[in-house]
Design a protein around this motif. Structure first.
Motif, PDB file in Angstrom:
ATOM      1  N   THR A   1     -10.660  -9.968  -9.251  1.00  0.00           N
ATOM      2  CA  THR A   1      -9.207  -9.570  -8.493  1.00  0.00           C
ATOM      3  C   THR A   1      -8.501  -9.606  -7.074  1.00  0.00           C
ATOM      4  OG1 THR A   1     -10.974  -7.526  -8.949  1.00  0.00           O
ATOM      5  CG2 THR A   1      -9.096  -6.748  -7.595  1.00  0.00           C
ATOM      6  N   PRO A   2      -7.383 -10.567  -7.297  1.00  0.00           N
ATOM      7  CA  PRO A   2      -6.552 -11.018  -6.259  1.00  0.00           C
ATOM      8  C   PRO A   2      -5.792 -10.684  -5.642  1.00  0.00           C
ATOM      9  CG  PRO A   2      -5.992 -11.625  -8.541  1.00  0.00           C
ATOM     10  CD  PRO A   2      -6.970 -10.122  -9.147  1.00  0.00           C
ATOM     11  N   ILE A   3      -6.185 -10.274  -4.431  1.00  0.00           N
ATOM     12  CA  ILE A   3      -5.422  -9.761  -3.828  1.00  0.00           C
ATOM     13  C   ILE A   3      -4.180 -10.616  -3.103  1.00  0.00           C
ATOM     14  CG2 ILE A   3      -5.964  -8.440  -0.835  1.00  0.00           C
ATOM     15  CD1 ILE A   3      -8.909  -8.056  -1.425  1.00  0.00           C
ATOM     16  N   GLY A   4      -3.047 -10.626  -2.799  1.00  0.00           N
ATOM     17  CA  GLY A   4      -2.062 -11.189  -2.587  1.00  0.00           C
ATOM     18  C   GLY A   4      -1.710 -10.712  -1.421  1.00  0.00           C
TER      19      GLY A   4
ATOM     20  N   ASN B   1       9.310 -18.147  -4.545  1.00  0.00           N
ATOM     21  CA  ASN B   1      10.650 -17.724  -4.835  1.00  0.00           C
ATOM     22  C   ASN B   1       9.366 -16.143  -5.036  1.00  0.00           C
ATOM     23  OD1 ASN B   1      13.020 -18.704  -5.304  1.00  0.00           O
ATOM     24  ND2 ASN B   1      11.844 -19.580  -7.299  1.00  0.00           N
ATOM     25  N   THR B   2       8.304 -16.011  -4.088  1.00  0.00           N
ATOM     26  CA  THR B   2       7.536 -14.837  -4.355  1.00  0.00           C
ATOM     27  C   THR B   2       8.405 -13.815  -3.352  1.00  0.00           C
ATOM     28  OG1 THR B   2       6.499 -15.876  -2.534  1.00  0.00           O
ATOM     29  CG2 THR B   2       5.618 -15.692  -4.228  1.00  0.00           C
ATOM     30  N   SER B   3       9.117 -13.830  -2.851  1.00  0.00           N
ATOM     31  CA  SER B   3      10.050 -12.817  -1.975  1.00  0.00           C
ATOM     32  C   SER B   3      11.114 -12.306  -2.829  1.00  0.00           C
ATOM     33  CB  SER B   3      10.143 -12.914  -0.707  1.00  0.00           C
ATOM     34  OG  SER B   3      10.900 -14.174   0.018  1.00  0.00           O
TER      35      SER B   3
ATOM     36  N   TYR C   1      11.938  -1.807  -4.330  1.00  0.00           N
ATOM     37  CA  TYR C   1      10.446  -1.284  -3.466  1.00  0.00           C
ATOM     38  C   TYR C   1      10.793  -2.658  -2.648  1.00  0.00           C
ATOM     39  CZ  TYR C   1       6.085  -2.135  -5.589  1.00  0.00           C
ATOM     40  OH  TYR C   1       4.972  -1.120  -6.003  1.00  0.00           O
ATOM     41  N   GLN C   2       9.368  -1.818  -1.848  1.00  0.00           N
ATOM     42  CA  GLN C   2       9.030  -2.323  -0.353  1.00  0.00           C
ATOM     43  C   GLN C   2       8.952  -3.994  -0.325  1.00  0.00           C
ATOM     44  OE1 GLN C   2       7.330  -3.974   1.838  1.00  0.00           O
ATOM     45  NE2 GLN C   2       8.486  -3.090   3.227  1.00  0.00           N
ATOM     46  N   ALA C   3      10.026  -4.416   0.261  1.00  0.00           N
ATOM     47  CA  ALA C   3       9.730  -6.144  -0.083  1.00  0.00           C
ATOM     48  C   ALA C   3       8.442  -6.509   0.100  1.00  0.00           C
ATOM     49  CB  ALA C   3      10.984  -6.639   0.903  1.00  0.00           C
ATOM     50  N   ASP C   4       7.488  -6.000   1.329  1.00  0.00           N
ATOM     51  CA  ASP C   4       6.814  -7.172   1.751  1.00  0.00           C
ATOM     52  C   ASP C   4       5.106  -6.881   0.492  1.00  0.00           C
ATOM     53  OD1 ASP C   4       7.346  -9.066   3.879  1.00  0.00           O
ATOM     54  OD2 ASP C   4       7.539  -6.687   4.085  1.00  0.00           O
ATOM     55  N   VAL C   5       5.625  -5.305  -0.121  1.00  0.00           N
ATOM     56  CA  VAL C   5       4.649  -5.182  -0.601  1.00  0.00           C
ATOM     57  C   VAL C   5       5.116  -5.826  -1.993  1.00  0.00           C
ATOM     58  CG1 VAL C   5       3.437  -4.028  -2.613  1.00  0.00           C
ATOM     59  CG2 VAL C   5       4.148  -3.439  -0.220  1.00  0.00           C
ATOM     60  N   ASN C   6       6.149  -6.187  -3.011  1.00  0.00           N
ATOM     61  CA  ASN C   6       6.441  -6.793  -3.937  1.00  0.00           C
ATOM     62  C   ASN C   6       5.835  -8.677  -3.799  1.00  0.00           C
ATOM     63  OD1 ASN C   6       8.306  -6.933  -6.118  1.00  0.00           O
ATOM     64  ND2 ASN C   6       9.161  -8.660  -4.986  1.00  0.00           N
ATOM     65  N   GLY C   7       6.588  -9.001  -2.545  1.00  0.00           N
ATOM     66  CA  GLY C   7       5.940 -10.296  -2.188  1.00  0.00           C
ATOM     67  C   GLY C   7       4.521 -10.695  -2.558  1.00  0.00           C
TER      68      GLY C   7
END
Length: 438
Positions: free
Chosen positions: A194-197, A339-341, A371-377
């Motif tokens: 289960t990858p956790i970013g 580009n993850t952000s 969307y919440q930007a840090d969660v998206n990243g």
């Protein structure tokens, strides 16, 4: 909790001719001081000090001699000395720096004499990485260090003590799977991990998120208030110390700065501990970080923002997450953060950031909208691992070594010449890449 002590070996990497000469001068002066103090029968620190004080050595080497020589007479009852003793430094003498974006990650500052120090890159035993990261993150105590030359190569042995959880090393070995970062095999998607970013930034100090079995993002956690705290402390540090330095109050500035960085360090330790606790609550987790190599290469937001971001605590946060995760047997992987952000985690299209904490998808057909930007990243970072992309340290080193030349400076690939390797230059390097740099 238990206390363990280990001796770490660092191999100094190709010091140039000037630095080799300085290392030999230190060794020769140390040997002469040791032999003279021993021959004089010095059995107290005071007596030893009277002999060694005249030698061109750093105070750290002299203090080590003051402790060592009396032991030879009082504890070991030695009759004679062999010819080649390593140069000993007390625990305050050695400084360690970590630059994970470089081909050579570790750097040590070795005392030469009272006002002169040498920054030299070093190779570390891979088995000692967790200990070095704990030491760099101030979660381990450095003891005496010993400098010596063997077959033309210089080495440092550093004694380190740290508190570890009972059976932590055994549990790590039991729980670390064959696809973890210590194996040499490729990390493939779909291995029931289960990858956790993990997104590290300025707004939210750290943000973590993962997807459930249906692919839906779940349980995002943000340390936004801690990001505000660290930004405030950093701003106070730079503003106040600059004013104090202008007034000539260097000692007050140093003391004040140390106190502020201690507060930042406390925040880092608590947050990274909570990140690992979050991972423990997830079934079969793998923590996925951004590859620092790419972060450093791609940051270019102008002089002001570059100074802020390059001084941000990426490396320290990475190091603390890595070794704390290792203690719990949780693997850590890295991916290219490119580009993850900027990409939408739902449709993959690029979006915009109308505000620091807000990501806006520009795809009209996407359900996300804002969307919440840090969660998206963080979700995008986890998805990079899920897609099969994972960078190993050995792979990054192979790539970066092709770009690096003879690395003999504290941070880049430039070889320092004699005149440049001055006390002033050493102090400049310490500010640039020392304990508080990342």
């Amino acid at each position: 909790m238990g206390e363990l002590t280990k001796t770490l070996e660092l191999k100094l990497v190709d010091p140039n001719a000037h630095k080799r000469q300085k290392l030999r001068e230190t060794r020769d002066a140390y040997q002469q001081a040791l032999q003279e103090a021993f021959a004089a029968g010095c059995d107290t620190q005071s007596a030893t000090n009277d002999v060694v004080i005249e030698y061109d050595l750093s105070g750290y080497a002299k203090n080590a001699l003051k402790k060592y020589v009396p032991q030879l007479h009082n504890s070991y009852d030695a009759d004679e000395l062999h010819d080649d003793h390593p140069v000993r430094f007390t625990n305050e003498g050695l400084q360690l720096d970590h630059q994970p974006q470089n081909a050579l990650e570790w750097y040590v500052k070795i005392p030469h004499h009272e006002d002169y120090h040498l920054w030299i890159p070093a190779h570390a035993n891979p088995e000692h990485r967790e200990w070095l990261e704990a030491l760099y993150a101030d979660d381990a105590e450095i003891g005496e260090s010993r400098l010596f030359e063997r077959d033309g190569t210089w080495y440092l042995h550093v004694t380190v003590t740290r508190n570890v959880e009972d059976q932590s090393e055994a549990s790590a070995n039991e729980r670390t799977p064959p696809d973890s970062s210590e194996s040499g095999e490729p990390c493939l998607a779909g291995l029931d991990r289960t990858p956790i970013g993990v997104d590290i930034g300025e707004a939210s100090l750290v943000t973590v998120c993962h997807r459930d079995e249906n692919g839906s993002p779940v349980r995002p956690q943000l340390w936004a208030d801690d990001g505000k705290t660290v930004r405030r402390l950093r701003k106070t540090y730079f503003t106040a110390t600059k004013r104090l330095q202008k007034r000539g109050s260097e000692r007050i500035a140093d003391s004040f700065g140390d106190a502020l960085w201690d507060q930042i360090g406390d925040v880092f330790h608590r947050v990274t501990h909570e990140v690992v606790e979050y991972a423990e609550s997830v079934e079969n987790p793998v923590l996925v970080l951004e590859d620092l190599t790419y972060i450093r290469e791609n940051i270019d937001y102008g002089e002001y923002m570059n100074r802020r971001l390059h001084g941000w605590g990426f490396a320290k946060l990475h190091a603390q997450i890595r070794y704390k995760a290792a203690e719990r047997g949780i693997p850590v992987e890295t991916v290219d953060p490119r580009n993850t952000s900027k990409a939408c985690h739902a449709c993959g299209e690029h979006g915009s950031r109308p505000r620091q904490a807000t990501f806006k998808c520009l795809n009209d057909d996407c359900w996300v909208g804002e969307y919440q930007a840090d969660v998206n990243g963080a979700i995008n970072i986890a998805d990079r691992y899920r897609s099969g992309e994972s960078h190993r340290r050995s792979d990054r080193e192979d790539d970066s070594r092709q770009k690096a030349g003879a690395d003999d400076s504290a941070t880049d690939g430039d070889s320092l010449t004699g005149p440049q390797d001055s006390h002033a230059d050493a102090e400049t390097q310490q500010v640039t890449c020392g304990t508080y740099a990342s």
